[in-house]
Design an enzyme around this catalytic site. Sequence first.
Site: not given
Ligand code: HMG
Ligand code: MG
Length: 303
Positions: A15-16, A207, A209, A240, A249
Site C-alpha cells: 500500500r504505502d 510508522h 519513513h 514520491c 518507509n
Molecule cells: P473528495 O474529493 O473531497 O471526496 O476526496 P468527495 O466525497 O467530494 O468525492 C469526490 C469524488 O471521489 C467522487 O467521485 C466520489 O465518488 C469519489 P466523482 O463523482 O467525482 O466521480 N470518492 C471515492 N472513490 C473511491 N473510493 C472512495 C471515495 N471517496 C470519494 N473511498 C478523499 C476525499 C478522502 C476521497 C480523497 O481525498 C482521497 O481519496 N484521498 C486519498 C488520500 C490517500 O490515499 N493518501 C495516501 C494514503 S495516506 C498516507 O500515505 C500516510 C500514511 O502512510 C501515514 C504516514 O506516512 O504519515 C497512512
Molecule cells: Mg506512510
Amino acid sequence: MSLPKTVRLVDVGPRDGLQNESQPIDIADKVRLVDNLSAAGLSHIEVGSFVSPKWVPQMAGSAQVFAAIQRRSGVSYSALTPNMQGLEAALEAGVREVAVFAAASEAFSQRNINCSIAESIERFAPVLETAQQAGVRVRGYISCVLGCPYQGEVSSEQVAIVARELYAMGCFEISLGDTIGTGTPGKTRALIEQVATHIPREQLAGHFHDTYGQALANIYASLLEGVSVFDSSVAGLGGCPYAKGATGNVATEDVVYLLHGLDINTGIDLPLLVQAGARINGVLGRENGSRVARAMLSAGTHT
Ligand code: HMG
Ligand code: MG
C-alpha cells in the site's frame, strides 16, 4: 524500560510503497508480493486502499488484489478507508481490518484527504461504527507526527489530541506516522511520552519513513519507550516521484535484522523476505531500498 521479547511488524509495502509508483503494476504482481510476504512470516500486511482513484490511481485495483490473494490463517490483511464509500467497498471485498487516516497538521490534512482535521474525525465516526458492527477492527493513522512538509514543526500536544480522539472513537491501535522522516530519536521518545499519557503504549505503533536515515534509530528509541508494533515496507518500497529525495518507509528487512540482533522475535524468515523484496524490485526495475537485502543478495546469503 526493558526491550520487548516480541515485535509485530506490519508490512505496508503493497500500500504505502506501491501507491507512489507511477508506472502501471499488474494485479498479479501485487498479489504475488502479498503472498510472498505472508509466506515469509508477516502476520500483518496492508494490501491496498479504497480511496478515490483520481487521487491515488495505483490503488484502484485493490478489490481485485483482495480477491486473488491466498489468505493464510493468522494473517491480517488490511486496507485504508478514508470514508464510508471506502469502507463499503472494503467490506464488499471481504476486508476484515481497515484503517482511517488523520493528520496532526491542518495543511497536510487538506492536501491528503481534502478536509480539516476536525472534519476528518467527523467523517471517521460512521466508518468506525459500521466497521465495528461488521466485526471489522479499525486502526488509526496520524500523519506528520514529527514534522509536516507544508507547515514545518508539529507539536506533540497536537499529535496527542488527535491520537486521543481516534482512540476514544474505538481505533484499536494508533500508528504514529513520521511521514517525511525528519524525526530523530530524542524527539521520538518525547512524542511517545506525551501520547502515552493518554493511550496505553501497547496500543501505539511507529510508522517511520526513512527519508533522513533516522528510521532505525527512531525504532530503537520507540522500543525503549515500550512500543512493540512497527510499520515497514519490504525493500523500502515507496517514495514520491514528484518530491525530490523523498523515500519510502524503513525497509522491513532492515528492521527484522535489527530486531533479531536484539533477540527480539518477529516470526519472520529474513531470507524469504529478502527474496520477496528482490522479486518486486525486479518487476519495478527499482534499486533495492534495503541495505540488509543488498548485503545479503550480494553475499548470496538470501537462499
Ligand atoms: P473528495 O474529493 O473531497 O471526496 O476526496 P468527495 O466525497 O467530494 O468525492 C469526490 C469524488 O471521489 C467522487 O467521485 C466520489 O465518488 C469519489 P466523482 O463523482 O467525482 O466521480 N470518492 C471515492 N472513490 C473511491 N473510493 C472512495 C471515495 N471517496 C470519494 N473511498 C478523499 C476525499 C478522502 C476521497 C480523497 O481525498 C482521497 O481519496 N484521498 C486519498 C488520500 C490517500 O490515499 N493518501 C495516501 C494514503 S495516506 C498516507 O500515505 C500516510 C500514511 O502512510 C501515514 C504516514 O506516512 O504519515 C497512512
Ligand atoms: Mg506512510
